[in-house]
Design an enzyme around this catalytic site. Sequence first.
Site, PDB file in Angstrom:
ATOM      1  N   LEU A  83       0.881  -1.152   0.000  1.00 27.22           N
ATOM      2  CA  LEU A  83       0.000   0.000   0.000  1.00 27.22           C
ATOM      3  C   LEU A  83       0.924   1.208   0.000  1.00 27.22           C
ATOM      4  O   LEU A  83       1.727   1.385   0.916  1.00 27.22           O
ATOM      5  CB  LEU A  83      -0.914  -0.009   1.229  1.00 27.22           C
ATOM      6  N   ASP A  84       0.837   2.029  -1.046  1.00 33.66           N
ATOM      7  CA  ASP A  84       1.796   3.114  -1.257  1.00 33.66           C
ATOM      8  C   ASP A  84       1.876   4.060  -0.072  1.00 33.66           C
ATOM      9  O   ASP A  84       0.917   4.207   0.695  1.00 33.66           O
ATOM     10  CB  ASP A  84       1.422   3.908  -2.503  1.00 33.66           C
ATOM     11  N   ILE A  85       2.998   4.763   0.030  1.00 31.78           N
ATOM     12  CA  ILE A  85       3.221   5.701   1.124  1.00 31.78           C
ATOM     13  C   ILE A  85       2.163   6.794   1.160  1.00 31.78           C
ATOM     14  O   ILE A  85       1.766   7.267   2.237  1.00 31.78           O
ATOM     15  CB  ILE A  85       4.642   6.311   1.031  1.00 31.78           C
TER      16      ILE A  85
END
Length: 294
Positions: free
Chosen positions: A153-155
């Site tokens: 899950l992207d930053i």
Amino acid sequence: MPPTLRLPPRGPAGSVPSAPARASVSAPAPAPAPAVERVRINKRLAELGLCSRREADEWVARGWVRVNGAVAQTGQQVALADALEVDPQAQRQQDERVTIVLHKPVGYVSGLPEDGHQSAAVLVQPGTRWREDRSPRRFAASHTRGLAPAGRLDIDSTGLLVLTQDGRVAKALIGADSEVEKEYLVRVQWAPNGPQGAGVVAQNVQAFFPEAALARLRHGLQIDGRTLRPAQVQWQNPEQLRFVLQEGMKRQIRRMCEQVGLHVVGLKRVRIGRVLLGQLPLGQWRYLGPNERF
């Protein structure tokens, strides 16, 4: 008296009469026995859903696995018909492994710390456990060791992140043959000339976005030369799309949107398989329940 050896009668010159001619019939060659399929024991244990391959190697090294009654060896090849026995200690160890459901905030990375940003795993502490967690587990420091993200899950994204010590869970969610659905709510702007270009539409995006482009989001896009699996994509409201994917390439939704002129301004994962983010507060976590399955 020994049995008499009987010979055929001889002719006048001591010759032996020839036997009547017989037709020569060649018997068909027996079919070769089918080859017995064999696989490494760690793969077989993983296929049976007992553990991951890495965990299987650990069990074998500890002497917890037997093949047809004999203690298994690391790397041993086994046939599908072989009887495998697993020591109860292995099951007890497996039951002690935990899976964490976390509501990841923006600014944390899913895996190891990078570029000065902390791993989301640092949020797994007694003080951030959701007060409404119904799991009977009591928190232990060992539950924070070896936690691995089962899917990125992207930053700059938020929502449901699964951290696990259980290789079976990781395989189910991110294995090559995984078909578990991941659901996202994605807030977008219509930016056909790029997010910094002219003509950006931030409100009532649905009215401006072409139906043909929506169809391409559902199927027909490629990333890094690979055709993406079909996706479910529909409008949740005029500024927000709902995506349901069965794969998880790096920054996949953002890159899909860029290809059709959309700019993502907010992304939240709300479901993985049958597990929902629900009312879990931002930055808090809970244990995956004993009866929950992805």
